[in-house]
Scaffold this motif. Structure first.
Motif, mmCIF file in Angstrom:
data_model
loop_
_atom_site.group_PDB
_atom_site.id
_atom_site.type_symbol
_atom_site.label_atom_id
_atom_site.label_comp_id
_atom_site.label_asym_id
_atom_site.label_seq_id
_atom_site.Cartn_x
_atom_site.Cartn_y
_atom_site.Cartn_z
ATOM 1 N N ASN A 1 -47.127 -15.158 73.031
ATOM 2 C CA ASN A 1 -48.025 -15.266 74.062
ATOM 3 C C ASN A 1 -49.102 -16.057 73.671
ATOM 4 O O ASN A 1 -49.477 -15.974 72.559
ATOM 5 C CB ASN A 1 -48.471 -14.155 74.603
ATOM 6 C CG ASN A 1 -47.192 -13.306 75.386
ATOM 7 O OD1 ASN A 1 -47.093 -13.637 76.403
ATOM 8 N ND2 ASN A 1 -46.318 -12.436 74.609
ATOM 9 N N THR B 1 -52.808 -20.234 70.791
ATOM 10 C CA THR B 1 -51.475 -20.438 71.497
ATOM 11 C C THR B 1 -50.154 -19.656 70.765
ATOM 12 O O THR B 1 -50.455 -19.053 69.761
ATOM 13 C CB THR B 1 -51.228 -21.806 71.950
ATOM 14 O OG1 THR B 1 -50.723 -22.494 70.422
ATOM 15 C CG2 THR B 1 -52.209 -22.540 72.473
ATOM 16 N N GLU C 1 -53.177 -13.982 77.739
ATOM 17 C CA GLU C 1 -53.728 -15.111 78.362
ATOM 18 C C GLU C 1 -52.773 -15.209 79.621
ATOM 19 O O GLU C 1 -51.290 -14.947 79.380
ATOM 20 C CB GLU C 1 -53.744 -16.264 77.772
ATOM 21 C CG GLU C 1 -54.778 -16.760 76.816
ATOM 22 C CD GLU C 1 -56.208 -16.703 77.215
ATOM 23 O OE1 GLU C 1 -56.671 -17.714 77.685
ATOM 24 O OE2 GLU C 1 -56.807 -15.646 77.750
ATOM 25 N N TYR C 2 -53.311 -15.697 80.823
ATOM 26 C CA TYR C 2 -52.443 -15.921 81.973
ATOM 27 C C TYR C 2 -51.997 -14.449 82.518
ATOM 28 O O TYR C 2 -51.120 -14.535 83.382
ATOM 29 C CB TYR C 2 -51.533 -16.843 81.709
ATOM 30 C CG TYR C 2 -51.625 -17.900 81.015
ATOM 31 C CD1 TYR C 2 -51.112 -18.294 79.809
ATOM 32 C CD2 TYR C 2 -52.988 -18.574 81.552
ATOM 33 C CE1 TYR C 2 -51.668 -19.416 79.104
ATOM 34 C CE2 TYR C 2 -53.274 -19.998 80.530
ATOM 35 C CZ TYR C 2 -52.574 -20.310 79.629
ATOM 36 O OH TYR C 2 -53.090 -21.221 78.640
ATOM 37 N N THR C 3 -52.410 -13.449 82.420
ATOM 38 C CA THR C 3 -52.060 -11.952 82.815
ATOM 39 C C THR C 3 -53.519 -11.420 83.018
ATOM 40 O O THR C 3 -54.625 -11.900 82.797
ATOM 41 C CB THR C 3 -51.104 -11.437 81.866
ATOM 42 O OG1 THR C 3 -51.784 -10.849 80.711
ATOM 43 C CG2 THR C 3 -50.102 -12.177 81.288
#
Length: 113
Positions: free
Chosen positions: A32, A52, A98-100
């Motif tokens: 993740n 990343t 990230e992205y959650t």
């Protein structure tokens, strides 16, 4: 259930260093993107650094050259090494998957002048 637990904050004099840790449970950091954010009193939460899944790090301009984001896959932990701290770095620091919507509860960093 995903849980993120930050630690390592504290009081430090200007010019000093701290290393923040974010232990992740229920997810695998190496798969993740992870991020560190901060929120100073009276201000909005802002991005500090990201890493990343491939291990590439990115920083906002005001911490470039001073902060380093890294991770230990064996410990499933993400770190933020902070050097040359300034009073304006005073904030609660949070890590994020990230992205959650998964966030830790934060750790307070106070830099005295």
């Amino acid at each position: 259930q995903v849980q993120l637990v930050e630690s390592g904050g504290g009081l430090v004099q200007a010019g000093g260093s701290l290393r923040l840790s974010c232990a992740v449970f229920g997810s695998i950091v190496s798969r993740n993107a992870m991020g560190w954010y901060r929120q100073a009193p009276g201000k909005q939460r802002e991005l500090v650094a990201t890493i990343t899944s491939g291990g590439s790090a990115n920083y906002v301009d005001f911490v470039k050259g001073r902060f380093t984001i890294s991770r230990d896959n064996a410990k499933n932990t993400v770190y933020l090494q902070m050097n040359s701290l300034k009073p304006e770095d005073t904030a609660v620091y949070y890590c994020n998957l990230e992205y959650t919507s998964y966030w830790g509860k934060g750790t307070l960093v106070t830099v005295s002048s």
